[in-house]
Design an enzyme around this catalytic site. Structure first.
Site, PDB file in Angstrom:
ATOM      1  CG  PHE A  16      33.211  51.814  17.219  1.00 17.97           C
ATOM      2  CD1 PHE A  16      31.640  51.706  17.031  1.00 17.97           C
ATOM      3  CD2 PHE A  16      33.646  50.443  17.227  1.00 17.97           C
ATOM      4  CE1 PHE A  16      31.036  50.474  16.791  1.00 17.97           C
ATOM      5  CE2 PHE A  16      33.099  49.284  16.812  1.00 17.97           C
ATOM      6  CZ  PHE A  16      31.673  49.209  16.996  1.00 17.97           C
TER       7      PHE A  16
ATOM      8  CD  GLU B  42      36.781  53.891  12.851  1.00 18.96           C
ATOM      9  OE1 GLU B  42      35.848  54.082  12.785  1.00 18.96           O
ATOM     10  OE2 GLU B  42      37.441  52.933  13.070  1.00 18.96           O
TER      11      GLU B  42
ATOM     12  CB  CYS C  47      32.580  45.244  19.030  1.00 19.62           C
ATOM     13  SG  CYS C  47      31.949  45.582  17.256  1.00 19.62           S
TER      14      CYS C  47
ATOM     15  CG  PHE D 119      30.782  47.694   8.838  1.00 17.16           C
ATOM     16  CD1 PHE D 119      29.814  47.561   9.213  1.00 17.16           C
ATOM     17  CD2 PHE D 119      31.656  46.511   9.114  1.00 17.16           C
ATOM     18  CE1 PHE D 119      29.081  46.546   9.850  1.00 17.16           C
ATOM     19  CE2 PHE D 119      31.388  45.497   9.901  1.00 17.16           C
ATOM     20  CZ  PHE D 119      29.937  45.532  10.280  1.00 17.16           C
TER      21      PHE D 119
ATOM     22  CD  GLU E 141      26.682  47.157  16.466  1.00 20.59           C
ATOM     23  OE1 GLU E 141      26.903  48.327  16.056  1.00 20.59           O
ATOM     24  OE2 GLU E 141      25.954  46.393  16.423  1.00 20.59           O
ATOM     25  CB  SER E 142      31.423  41.292  16.873  1.00 18.91           C
ATOM     26  OG  SER E 142      32.379  42.228  16.932  1.00 18.91           O
TER      27      SER E 142
END
Length: 329
Positions: free
Chosen positions: A9, A243, A81, A219, A66-67
């Site tokens: 990602f 991650e 992102c 998330f 996404e952001s």
């Protein structure tokens, strides 16, 4: 967000900021008069969606899949992102504002991003900054594109307009961080935190700029986004890709400071990155316009060593770019 070990990602965001000038001060001459449904349709072009919204007297703030997105009377900010297609929204955005508001002119535009870890996974023009520039040049006659940092390693791209721009005080401070501390990142997983609020408290994000009206989201199974609003049209926004294989965190705010030293220290203590780059944009009316002088002398900072430092003077803005990393022992 990708779960660790399954797939990559791209945490590094594309950031677009557009300032508009309208013919009058009526309610119709405001971006905030545009309905949420209209924004949702625009975001479909970008390949993201709204998760939640918060607002105060000066600004609407949206946490996205996404952001984030921020909307004031005359300023639009979109930060996305992953493999979102942000720049495909520029033309429909301008068309939308012309139709819904009494647009006089575009005062300025800023498009910026860090170089991607996996540009090959991006879609269309976003694989290459040169292609992004070509796309923007077709819509703006006086665009100017820049690359700061080491183009064969970590760098930061910028596209803006070569004009006088925004005259009232304006500043934007960014910390883009990677090679994150594993223990700090665990807070932003469902294994440790129950929800977004829990992650905000456990991490110490709530203490970075006290008093902000915070809207956050954790998330599944990991990843975190937050927007914080402060009186006067000021915001903070934080996004975490925890991650280990591709950890990344961004911090952004337009809070005015003569010095950002204490704010930098607070953010670094919360996240403890292995590397980070810092950018500070400030126009001539901002109290932050001279903070580059302090940064120029900071060859080390909180246990980090400076790798690159550049200072640019535009027609109405000063820009400072600096990159730090922990020393190799």
């Amino acid at each position: 967000m990708a779960s660790a070990g399954e797939s990559f990602f791209e945490g590094a965001e594309k950031l677009l900021e557009v300032w508009f000038e309208f013919d009058d001060d009526s309610l119709e001459s405001s971006l905030r008069s545009i309905d949420r449904k209209v924004w949702e349709d625009l975001l479909k072009v970008v390949k993201c969606e709204i998760i939640s919204r918060t607002a105060d007297e000066d600004m609407d703030a949206y946490v996205l899949s996404e952001s984030s997105m921020f909307v004031t009377k005359d300023r639009f900010i979109l930060k996305t992102c992953g493999t979102t297609t942000l720049l495909y929204a520029v033309k429909p955005l301008i068309k939308l504002v012309k139709e819904k508001c009494r647009l006089k002119q575009i005062l300025d535009i800023f498009y910026s991003r860090k170089n991607f870890s996996r540009p090959d996974l991006q879609i269309g023009m976003h694989r290459n900054f040169s292609d992004e520039v070509s796309h923007l040049d077709k819509q703006f006659r006086n665009g100017a594109a820049y690359s700061l940092g080491r183009i064969n390693q970590d760098c930061w791209y910028l596209y803006t307009l070569d004009n006088a721009g925004v005259e009232r005080p304006d500043q934007t401070f960014e910390l883009l961080m990677w090679d994150m501390c594993r223990e700090k990142m665990r807070v932003f997983t469902k294994d440790v935190s129950e929800n977004g609020l829990d992650a905000t408290k456990r991490s110490g994000i709530c203490d970075i700029i006290p008093g902000a009206k915070i809207d956050e989201f954790l998330f599944e199974p990991c990843g975190y986004s937050m927007n914080g609003l402060l009186p006067g049209g000021y915001y903070i926004t934080i996004h975490v890709t925890p991650e280990e294989e591709f950890s990344y965190v961004s911090f952004e705010s337009n809070v005015p400071r003569e010095s950002y030293d204490e704010l930098v220290k607070k953010v670094l203590e919360v996240f403890r990155p292995g590397k980070f780059l810092m950018t500070i944009f400030a126009n001539k009316a901002s109290v932050a316009k001279d903070c580059h002088k302090e940064i120029n002398d900071a060859e080390s900072l909180q246990g980090y060593v400076r790798q690159d430092h550049q200072f640019c003077i535009f027609k109405n803005y000063n820009l400072t770019y600096t990159m730090y990393s922990r020393p190799i022992l």
